[in-house]
Design a protein around this motif. Structure first.
Motif, PDB file in Angstrom:
ATOM      1  N   TYR A 176      43.186  47.462  31.153  1.00 29.53           N
ATOM      2  CA  TYR A 176      44.615  47.298  31.407  1.00 29.53           C
ATOM      3  C   TYR A 176      45.137  45.924  30.973  1.00 29.53           C
ATOM      4  O   TYR A 176      46.148  45.450  31.492  1.00 29.53           O
ATOM      5  N   ILE A 177      44.469  45.314  30.018  1.00 26.70           N
ATOM      6  CA  ILE A 177      44.918  43.992  29.576  1.00 26.70           C
ATOM      7  C   ILE A 177      46.304  44.064  28.938  1.00 26.70           C
ATOM      8  O   ILE A 177      47.103  43.126  29.019  1.00 26.70           O
ATOM      9  N   GLY A 178      46.617  45.236  28.320  1.00 29.37           N
ATOM     10  CA  GLY A 178      47.942  45.406  27.730  1.00 29.37           C
ATOM     11  C   GLY A 178      49.048  45.346  28.771  1.00 29.37           C
ATOM     12  O   GLY A 178      50.139  44.820  28.509  1.00 29.37           O
ATOM     13  N   VAL A 179      48.775  45.858  29.961  1.00 31.66           N
ATOM     14  CA  VAL A 179      49.754  45.806  31.047  1.00 31.66           C
ATOM     15  C   VAL A 179      49.996  44.359  31.456  1.00 31.66           C
ATOM     16  O   VAL A 179      51.145  43.940  31.665  1.00 31.66           O
ATOM     17  N   PHE A 180      48.934  43.579  31.576  1.00 30.45           N
ATOM     18  CA  PHE A 180      49.079  42.176  31.959  1.00 30.45           C
ATOM     19  C   PHE A 180      49.864  41.394  30.907  1.00 30.45           C
ATOM     20  O   PHE A 180      50.698  40.540  31.250  1.00 30.45           O
ATOM     21  N   ARG A 181      49.604  41.677  29.631  1.00 22.82           N
ATOM     22  CA  ARG A 181      50.346  40.988  28.581  1.00 22.82           C
ATOM     23  C   ARG A 181      51.825  41.318  28.659  1.00 22.82           C
ATOM     24  O   ARG A 181      52.681  40.447  28.463  1.00 22.82           O
ATOM     25  N   THR A 182      52.147  42.571  28.956  1.00 23.13           N
ATOM     26  CA  THR A 182      53.552  42.966  29.088  1.00 23.13           C
ATOM     27  C   THR A 182      54.214  42.272  30.271  1.00 23.13           C
ATOM     28  O   THR A 182      55.345  41.783  30.174  1.00 23.13           O
ATOM     29  N   VAL A 183      53.508  42.208  31.387  1.00 21.95           N
ATOM     30  CA  VAL A 183      54.053  41.574  32.590  1.00 21.95           C
ATOM     31  C   VAL A 183      54.345  40.102  32.338  1.00 21.95           C
ATOM     32  O   VAL A 183      55.406  39.583  32.737  1.00 21.95           O
ATOM     33  N   PHE A 184      53.444  39.409  31.663  1.00 26.71           N
ATOM     34  CA  PHE A 184      53.655  37.995  31.398  1.00 26.71           C
ATOM     35  C   PHE A 184      54.795  37.764  30.410  1.00 26.71           C
ATOM     36  O   PHE A 184      55.385  36.678  30.392  1.00 26.71           O
ATOM     37  N   TYR A 185      55.115  38.769  29.601  1.00 26.85           N
ATOM     38  CA  TYR A 185      56.190  38.608  28.619  1.00 26.85           C
ATOM     39  C   TYR A 185      57.571  38.917  29.203  1.00 26.85           C
ATOM     40  O   TYR A 185      58.589  38.501  28.650  1.00 26.85           O
ATOM     41  N   ILE A 186      57.621  39.629  30.320  1.00 31.46           N
ATOM     42  CA  ILE A 186      58.895  40.065  30.895  1.00 31.46           C
ATOM     43  C   ILE A 186      59.873  38.917  31.144  1.00 31.46           C
ATOM     44  O   ILE A 186      61.069  39.056  30.860  1.00 31.46           O
ATOM     45  N   PRO A 187      59.452  37.752  31.692  1.00 30.98           N
ATOM     46  CA  PRO A 187      60.429  36.666  31.910  1.00 30.98           C
ATOM     47  C   PRO A 187      61.186  36.254  30.654  1.00 30.98           C
ATOM     48  O   PRO A 187      62.361  35.884  30.740  1.00 30.98           O
ATOM     49  N   SER A 188      60.543  36.337  29.491  1.00 33.63           N
ATOM     50  CA  SER A 188      61.238  35.974  28.260  1.00 33.63           C
ATOM     51  C   SER A 188      62.298  36.998  27.891  1.00 33.63           C
ATOM     52  O   SER A 188      63.298  36.670  27.243  1.00 33.63           O
ATOM     53  N   ILE A 189      62.088  38.247  28.282  1.00 36.82           N
ATOM     54  CA  ILE A 189      63.093  39.278  28.030  1.00 36.82           C
ATOM     55  C   ILE A 189      64.312  39.061  28.930  1.00 36.82           C
ATOM     56  O   ILE A 189      65.456  39.191  28.506  1.00 36.82           O
ATOM     57  N   LEU A 190      64.055  38.705  30.184  1.00 37.11           N
ATOM     58  CA  LEU A 190      65.149  38.479  31.125  1.00 37.11           C
ATOM     59  C   LEU A 190      65.977  37.265  30.740  1.00 37.11           C
ATOM     60  O   LEU A 190      67.199  37.286  30.807  1.00 37.11           O
ATOM     61  N   GLY A 191      65.287  36.187  30.310  1.00 39.33           N
ATOM     62  CA  GLY A 191      66.002  34.984  29.904  1.00 39.33           C
ATOM     63  C   GLY A 191      66.766  34.364  31.056  1.00 39.33           C
ATOM     64  O   GLY A 191      66.503  34.618  32.231  1.00 39.33           O
ATOM     65  N   ALA A 192      67.753  33.536  30.707  1.00 38.62           N
ATOM     66  CA  ALA A 192      68.565  32.866  31.732  1.00 38.62           C
ATOM     67  C   ALA A 192      69.837  33.659  31.978  1.00 38.62           C
ATOM     68  O   ALA A 192      70.950  33.154  31.864  1.00 38.62           O
ATOM     69  N   ASN A 193      69.675  34.964  32.320  1.00 35.98           N
ATOM     70  CA  ASN A 193      70.857  35.757  32.619  1.00 35.98           C
ATOM     71  C   ASN A 193      71.333  35.491  34.043  1.00 35.98           C
ATOM     72  O   ASN A 193      70.730  34.740  34.799  1.00 35.98           O
TER      73      ASN A 193
END
Length: 292
Positions: free
Chosen positions: A100-117
């Motif tokens: 499930y390393i792909g899941v962890f990579r996705t989770v760590f990338y989520i903050p960059s998708i959210l940004g400073a909204n």
């Protein structure tokens, strides 16, 4: 043997290459060169008409530009090394073949998708209020609470933490570079008795030195153009101690309606970024040559 037909196939005009890049040329002229020229021209005008370089001279005499430039450089000096370090460490952790390393990579990338909204800003403001979660954790640890919005150093560091939380894009670039390193190098080093730390500095860093430099430049440029985070979190306070050059440009343009000064500051920021990037290139050139 007639080589002409191989060099210039039948039906291919000598203008074909020009036609293929024509959309790029048009886009560059309309959306890069033309705005650059117009911005410089507007920067040499004021409400009464052509003003020459008066805006540039008055900019350095004002009480706002130099402090804003200092805040921008301080913010960049704090954020960029922290972001590169955290991104590289997380990339090293995610450069494994766990389940499930792909899941962890996705989770760590989520903050960059959210940004400073807006929702993230509201959450951040709640975390760093006087009775917010961060101060509660400090109190529970036996430390004194921090006035995050009253102390200018704490306010700036709060903004740095927000951008540090968005390390995903930098991490992905590091991760791609780490996965391209041949595993045989680590296997050979392990046979020779090389430990993990020695392998990191002797194999990993030399192999990704160019990627580190690219991330350094990209993050420096982005940090020096910062606007959203300080504008929405602190509004430049307290007493303008977190006002960046990007915020100053916005205020001159949309608060005071001074288009000439806003464009003059924009060009000065462009020169600042170019100078910092050139300095980084010169400072790291020898290091990048030495790390082999």
């Amino acid at each position: 043997m007639n080589t002409r037909k191989y060099l210039n196939p039948v039906g291919v005009s000598k203008y074909t290459g020009l036609l293929l890049i024509l959309p790029f040329i048009i886009g560059a002229v309309l959306f890069i060169i033309y705005p650059f020229v117009c911005s410089f021209i507007v920067g040499m005008t004021d409400r009464s008409g052509f003003a020459g370089f008066d805006n540039f001279r008055n900019m350095f005499k004002s009480k706002d530009f130099l402090p804003s430039a200092g805040v921008t450089l301080k913010y960049t000096a704090l954020l960029v090394p922290l972001k590169l370090t955290v991104s590289l460490l997380i990339a090293l952790l995610l450069n494994t073949e766990l389940k499930y390393i792909g899941v962890f990579r996705t989770v760590f990338y989520i903050p960059s998708i959210l940004g400073a909204n807006l929702s993230v800003i509201i959450m951040w403001q709640y975390l760093f209020t006087s009775e917010g979660l961060v101060n509660q954790l400090l109190i529970n640890a036996g430390l004194s609470p921090v006035s995050w919005y009253g102390d200018h150093d704490a306010a700036l560091f709060m903004i740095v933490l927000l951008r540090l939380w968005e390390f995903g894009s930098t991490m992905v670039i590091f991760l791609a570079a780490l996965r391209d390193i041949p595993k045989e190098l680590y296997e050979a080093a392990k046979v020779d008795g090389c430990g993990s730390i020695r392998a990191f500095f002797s194999i990993t860093v030399p192999q990704i030195k160019n990627v580190i430099f690219v991330n350094l430049i990209l993050q420096t440029i982005a940090a020096m153009q910062e606007f959203n985070a300080p504008y929405m979190l602190t509004g430049g306070g307290p007493l303008g101690k977190t006002r960046t050059v990007g915020m100053l440009i916005y205020e001159e343009m949309f608060t005071y309606g001074n288009e000439g000064m806003a464009n003059a500051i924009s060009w000065t920021l462009f020169v600042m970024i170019a100078a910092v990037v050139a300095a980084l290139y010169r400072l790291t050139a020898r290091t990048r040559r030495d790390i082999q």
